[in-house]
Design an enzyme around this catalytic site. Structure first.
Site, PDB file in Angstrom:
ATOM      1  CB  CYS A  79     -16.206  14.500  43.866  1.00 43.73           C
ATOM      2  SG  CYS A  79     -17.903  15.122  43.893  1.00 43.73           S
ATOM      3  CB  CYS A 127     -17.872  16.261  47.670  1.00 43.01           C
ATOM      4  SG  CYS A 127     -16.603  17.246  46.843  1.00 43.01           S
ATOM      5  CB  CYS A 130     -19.477  20.026  44.641  1.00 51.59           C
ATOM      6  SG  CYS A 130     -19.707  18.243  44.720  1.00 51.59           S
ATOM      7  CB  CYS A 150     -20.723   2.692  53.638  1.00 51.38           C
ATOM      8  SG  CYS A 150     -21.810   1.616  52.696  1.00 51.38           S
TER       9      CYS A 150
HETATM   10 ZN   LIG Z   1     -17.532  17.250  44.735  1.00 56.46          ZN
END
Ligand SMILES: [Zn+2]
Length: 161
Positions: A79, A127, A130, A150
């Site tokens: 991420c 994510c 976060c 995607c």
């Molecule tokens: Zn994250």
């Protein structure tokens, strides 16, 4: 303490307890249950404008714009907002869409939500640490999952193995 004082104090305590309970409930059900959190101003400082647009404003990068679309070397995709490992090269495939695509995330790395924007019923992917927006997941992917994650390349950082 008179009986009247006692009643008043207990009533205030009950009110305070109720407010705390309501506050806790709101936190648990809102978007602020992620373990990595920043204010909007902090995110703007931490991310590039393109990363901020995708991760924090649910933007979509232009297709064919990410070098990660054609990245097939062995490695990990983290991420860009909090460095949590999200995908590996083992589940990456060329979807031909112009966006980096995967058929499976790492266990527990992402969460999903329904997204009815743009007059389409889609499943949004973010994510799990976060809350940063990553892209969408569709049901037209390859085996074994049949899923196509995607992703916006700008929301990912490639870490070579
Ligand atoms: Zn994250």
């Amino acid at each position: 303490m008179t009986r009247r004082d006692w009643l008043r104090n207990t009533g205030l305590l009950a009110l305070a307890g109720g407010a705390a309970w309501l506050g806790a409930r709101r936190t648990a059900s809102g978007m602020d249950h992620f373990t990595v959190t920043h204010t909007d101003a902090e995110w703007r400082k931490l991310l590039t404008p393109d990363q901020y647009d995708v991760l924090r404003q649910q933007g979509t990068e232009a297709p064919e714009s990410s070098p990660l679309d054609h990245q097939f070397a062995k490695g990990r995709y983290d991420c860009a907002g909090c460095d949590l490992a999200l995908f590996t090269s083992d589940t990456k495939f060329d979807s031909g869409t112009g966006w980096p695509s995967f058929w499976k995330p790492l266990d527990g790395a992402v969460s999903t939500a329904s997204d009815d924007s743009l007059m389409m019923a889609r499943t949004e992917v973010h994510c799990s640490r976060c809350g940063g927006h990553l892209g969408h997941v569709f049901n037209d992917g390859p085996k074994p999952t049949g899923l196509r994650y995607c992703m916006n390349g700008v929301a990912l950082t490639f870490v070579p193995a």
